[in-house]
Design a protein around this motif. Structure first.
Motif, PDB file in Angstrom:
ATOM      1  N   GLN B 224       0.789  -1.203   0.053  1.00 29.73           N
ATOM      2  CA  GLN B 224      -0.076   0.127  -0.111  1.00 29.73           C
ATOM      3  C   GLN B 224       0.960   1.140   0.085  1.00 29.73           C
ATOM      4  OE1 GLN B 224      -3.000  -0.077   3.318  1.00 29.73           O
ATOM      5  NE2 GLN B 224      -4.490  -0.223   1.633  1.00 29.73           N
ATOM      6  N   GLU B 225       2.042   1.237   0.899  1.00 28.47           N
ATOM      7  CA  GLU B 225       2.891   2.343   0.868  1.00 28.47           C
ATOM      8  C   GLU B 225       3.563   2.475  -0.332  1.00 28.47           C
ATOM      9  OE1 GLU B 225       5.619   2.264   4.198  1.00 28.47           O
ATOM     10  OE2 GLU B 225       6.177   4.150   3.582  1.00 28.47           O
ATOM     11  N   LEU B 226       3.954   1.363  -1.064  1.00 28.04           N
ATOM     12  CA  LEU B 226       4.593   1.472  -2.257  1.00 28.04           C
ATOM     13  C   LEU B 226       3.762   2.331  -3.317  1.00 28.04           C
ATOM     14  CD1 LEU B 226       6.454  -2.273  -2.314  1.00 28.04           C
ATOM     15  CD2 LEU B 226       7.455   0.255  -2.587  1.00 28.04           C
ATOM     16  N   ILE B 228       1.468   4.491  -2.940  1.00 29.21           N
ATOM     17  CA  ILE B 228       1.668   5.813  -2.762  1.00 29.21           C
ATOM     18  C   ILE B 228       3.036   6.337  -3.051  1.00 29.21           C
ATOM     19  CG2 ILE B 228       1.456   7.673  -1.088  1.00 29.21           C
ATOM     20  CD1 ILE B 228      -1.210   6.455  -0.467  1.00 29.21           C
ATOM     21  N   ALA B 229       4.046   5.728  -2.965  1.00 28.36           N
ATOM     22  CA  ALA B 229       5.268   6.327  -3.092  1.00 28.36           C
ATOM     23  C   ALA B 229       5.633   6.126  -4.471  1.00 28.36           C
ATOM     24  CB  ALA B 229       6.499   5.602  -2.308  1.00 28.36           C
ATOM     25  N   PRO B 231       3.630   5.873  -7.719  1.00 33.85           N
ATOM     26  CA  PRO B 231       2.247   5.800  -8.470  1.00 33.85           C
ATOM     27  C   PRO B 231       2.653   4.993  -9.889  1.00 33.85           C
ATOM     28  CG  PRO B 231       2.973   8.098  -8.297  1.00 33.85           C
ATOM     29  CD  PRO B 231       4.034   7.207  -7.433  1.00 33.85           C
ATOM     30  N   ALA B 254      -7.049  -1.734  -4.325  1.00 30.42           N
ATOM     31  CA  ALA B 254      -6.785  -0.426  -5.021  1.00 30.42           C
ATOM     32  C   ALA B 254      -7.424  -0.420  -6.357  1.00 30.42           C
ATOM     33  CB  ALA B 254      -5.296   0.057  -5.095  1.00 30.42           C
ATOM     34  N   LEU B 256      -6.336  -1.850  -9.024  1.00 29.06           N
ATOM     35  CA  LEU B 256      -5.426  -1.987  -9.994  1.00 29.06           C
ATOM     36  C   LEU B 256      -4.923  -3.487 -10.533  1.00 29.06           C
ATOM     37  CD1 LEU B 256      -3.042   0.642  -8.222  1.00 29.06           C
ATOM     38  CD2 LEU B 256      -4.531   1.060 -10.386  1.00 29.06           C
TER      39      LEU B 256
END
Lengths: 337, 355
Positions: B224-226, B228-229, B231, B254, B256
């Motif tokens: 999840q953090e990746l 955001i970091a 895209p 997400a 995706l």
């Protein structure tokens, strides 16, 4: 000036300021930190620690400590899922009731030793931590169960969202429905601590057990309530955990206790008892979550991540100690005059 | 007081009841057994071969037992069977091996729980003339041979090829390992990254190797953090069996699934639901039944003296088991045989496996 100093003496204010400063810092390094998908993500990853923290807060205020709650949670979760798998009874309400009752029963088991034999709470709960988990792994099973394969109802819960928005970077961003559980639980604990005689009893016990008994609080009964309540909360959190993670793994959850206790202490609850608030605890949980879930955004390499988490926790937890020392110094100075 | 105590007794009894209630629920699914590969060797002696696994009662080794039973079926004068401790405990495994030696087996196929702990008992076995073959223990010393399903670097490259093909050979990707100290995981991803850098210039490795601590929740939160970091992240290669599970969940939530490719080592039993929703594109593993079978085949050939190894070298025409997928062409390094026995699973064939 005096007001400012009084404000800064409150742990909640310190933690809130720390969160704000840290957020600005992360946002400067990586602007995507200030985006709704990121806020949703951080709120979601605080759900489990936050729910556990509500139970632990009550125990810490009462002057005790409970480290067995992860074992209670994992037992309640796994037994309930096995129950669903083998009976085919797939009902959301029933799973919460079953898990809650198992949690309550295990919590009362702790209370039994703590209230009646007056054993130290750490010793009892350390023992039952291994005991509950050992019994679970030995008698019930050690295999991971995928929720999607046994319970369509829990599987729906795991896909349930409170808010869904389009992510400008692609795809969607969701705030998970389980966030509601945390909010409701926090409100209940807040009301309990602030407006009930039971809440007063819990604070009084943490301040001085002897004194609490003398002024007429029923300490034993309160202890049964406290550890039963922690068990109940743990059982329900167990079910929330398995729907968030979409699986029931009997090896999971245990190990989270240090994060939870760190969050509660960071939030201003005294490990000696007698002090602690719901707002402070929630801020503590937010800070811990923020730290552990922003390392990639900060671009810290995997080798250093554990080191950085450790440093931040040491800084965070030493603030209250330094504050206390400062306060004592001011007091003795005042007395000298 | 009596009254109160009886309440506690009831609570206590209920607790125990609740726990023991669970006992009756605990039951294992038995894997279905497709047919055996069939005999390809001439066996003259009557041999007893014991396969000693790390742990009995789990799906992985139940599946291996299927393979061991095929050996007995295919070769009537070979008695092949499987044993192991009921708990994952190195000392118990040593005890099982000692009991088997006392029974006078001719060969042992061992999947050591802790390679160094079984060294003394394996040494004794070899001194008594028992053939010892190991699996998942390429550094074991007191053995005739070890057999591995694949060479770790070749496997890492295989996963990279699967990832790259689905990413159209372009875009950002990252990798997960159980921990930076898990030797095999790091061998897989190091080989994969090196292969990408040499062959797929339009792909970019972003971030760092991500640690999941073999926990799907850690993998999920990290993914999840990746998202955001990075895209523009378009692909992930997982290592621990739980990596793709956590990563796939984050990708699915997400929305995706169609933009991000997720491949990695896993087992169908824990990844099936996410493979079916296309959150996970491909998983790979090795079939324990075939590994157990291959282990026994090596033991038979070593007992019969028909292994074509001279001075630690295989003959030029090669060596392998022609009827065993992935083990047709083995390579030999020191005392370790390597196959190429990875099995790829996608939504097409995920339902063929039940472990």
């Amino acid at each position: 000036m005096a007001t400012l100093r009084r404000l800064l003496a409150r742990q909640e204010v310190i933690i809130a300021l720390t969160i704000i400063i840290l957020s600005i810092f992360i946002g400067l390094v990586n602007p995507s930190f200030f985006s709704i998908p990121n806020v949703f993500r951080i709120l979601r990853s605080g759900i489990i620690v936050g729910m556990f923290a509500m139970g632990v807060l009550i125990v810490l205020i009462s002057g005790g400590i409970d480290v067995s709650f992860p074992a209670i949670a994992v037992s309640a979760m796994y037994i309930t899922v096995v129950f669903i798998r083998d009976t085919g009874i797939d009902s959301l309400v029933l799973s919460f009731v079953v898990a809650g009752l198992i949690g309550l029963a295990l919590g009362l088991f702790n209370a039994f030793f703590i209230a009646l034999f007056k054993l130290p709470t750490l010793i009892v709960t350390l023992g039952t931590l291994s005991l509950f988990r050992g019994l679970l792994l030995f008698f019930v099973g050690s295999q991971r169960i995928r929720i999607a394969e046994v319970s369509p109802v829990l599987s729906d819960l795991s896909r349930g969202n409170l808010i869904t928005i389009d992510n400008p970077a692609g795809g969607v961003a969701n705030l998970h429905i389980a966030f509601v559980f945390l909010v409701v639980l926090a409100v209940i604990v807040w009301l309990l601590l602030r407006y009930t005689m039971l809440g007063r009893a819990i604070y009084a016990m943490g301040g001085d057990l002897e004194a609490a008994e003398r002024v007429g609080f029923n300490v034993r009964r309160t202890q049964f309530f406290i550890y039963g309540f922690v068990g109940l909360v743990a059982g329900i959190t167990g079910i929330v955990y398995c729907s968030l993670s979409r699986e029931a793994d009997p090896f999971s959850i245990v190990g989270i206790e240090l994060d939870v206790i760190a969050a509660v202490v960071l939030g201003g609850a005294s490990i000696m008892g007698g002090r602690g608030t719901v707002v402070g605890t929630l801020l503590g949980v937010l800070l811990i979550t923020l730290i552990s879930s922003s390392l990639v955004l900060l671009g810290i390499s995997s080798d250093w991540q554990r080191f950085v988490v450790g440093i931040l926790i040491i800084i965070g937890t030493s603030i209250p100690v330094l504050q206390l020392r400062q306060r004592q110094r001011t007091q003795s100075a005042a007395q000298a005059v | 007081m009596v009254h109160r105590r009886s309440i506690f007794l009831v609570v206590f009894a209920l607790t125990i009841l609740a726990l023991s209630f669970g006992v009756s629920f605990a039951q294992e699914a038995t894997p279905d057994a497709p047919s055996s590969p069939g005999a390809i060797l001439d066996v003259s002696g009557d041999w007893t071969i014991a396969t000693v696994v790390k742990l009995t009662g789990i799906a992985w080794f139940d599946r291996m037992e299927t393979g061991v039973n095929w050996v007995s079926e295919d070769y009537p004068n070979v008695t092949a069977f499987q044993q192991g401790p009921a708990q994952a405990d190195a000392a118990l495994q040593v005890q099982v091996i000692e009991d088997l030696l006392a029974q006078g087996v001719d060969a042992l196929c061992v999947i050591p729980f802790q390679p160094e702990t079984v060294e003394p008992v394996l040494q004794r076995a070899r001194e008594e003339g028992v053939v010892v073959i190991t699996h998942e223990a390429s550094n074991q010393e007191n053995i005739d041979y070890d057999i591995e399903a694949f060479d770790n670097s070749a496997y890492g490259v295989h996963l990279m090829e699967a990832l790259a093909e689905r990413m159209n050979y372009e875009g950002e990707y990252t990798v997960f390992v159980g921990s930076l100290t898990s030797a095999t995981h790091n061998q897989w991803v190091d080989a994969a990254i090196a292969y990408q850098q040499e062959n797929y210039p339009d792909m970019t490795f972003v971030g760092d190797k991500n640690e999941s601590f073999d926990d799907p929740q850690q993998a999920y939160e990290r993914m999840q953090e990746l998202l955001i970091a990075y895209p523009n992240l378009r692909g992930v290669q997982g290592s621990a069996s739980t990596d793709v599970v956590g990563v796939g969940q984050a990708v699915e939530e997400a929305g995706l699934q169609d933009q991000i490719v997720v491949v990695g080592t896993s087992l169908p039993s824990i990844s099936r639901d996410l493979i079916n929703t296309d959150a996970i594109d491909l998983i790979s593993f090795w079939d324990p039944a075939l590994a157990g079978y291959a282990c026994n085949m090596l033991a038979i050939q070593q007992l019969e003296g028909t292994l074509p190894v001279t001075d630690g070298e295989l003959p030029e025409e090669g060596f392998g088991f022609s009827n065993l997928t992935g083990y047709e062409e083995l390579s030999l390094v020191d005392k370790v045989f390597y196959g190429a026995a990875w099995v790829d699973v996608t939504s097409e064939n995920v339902d063929e496996w039940d472990f």
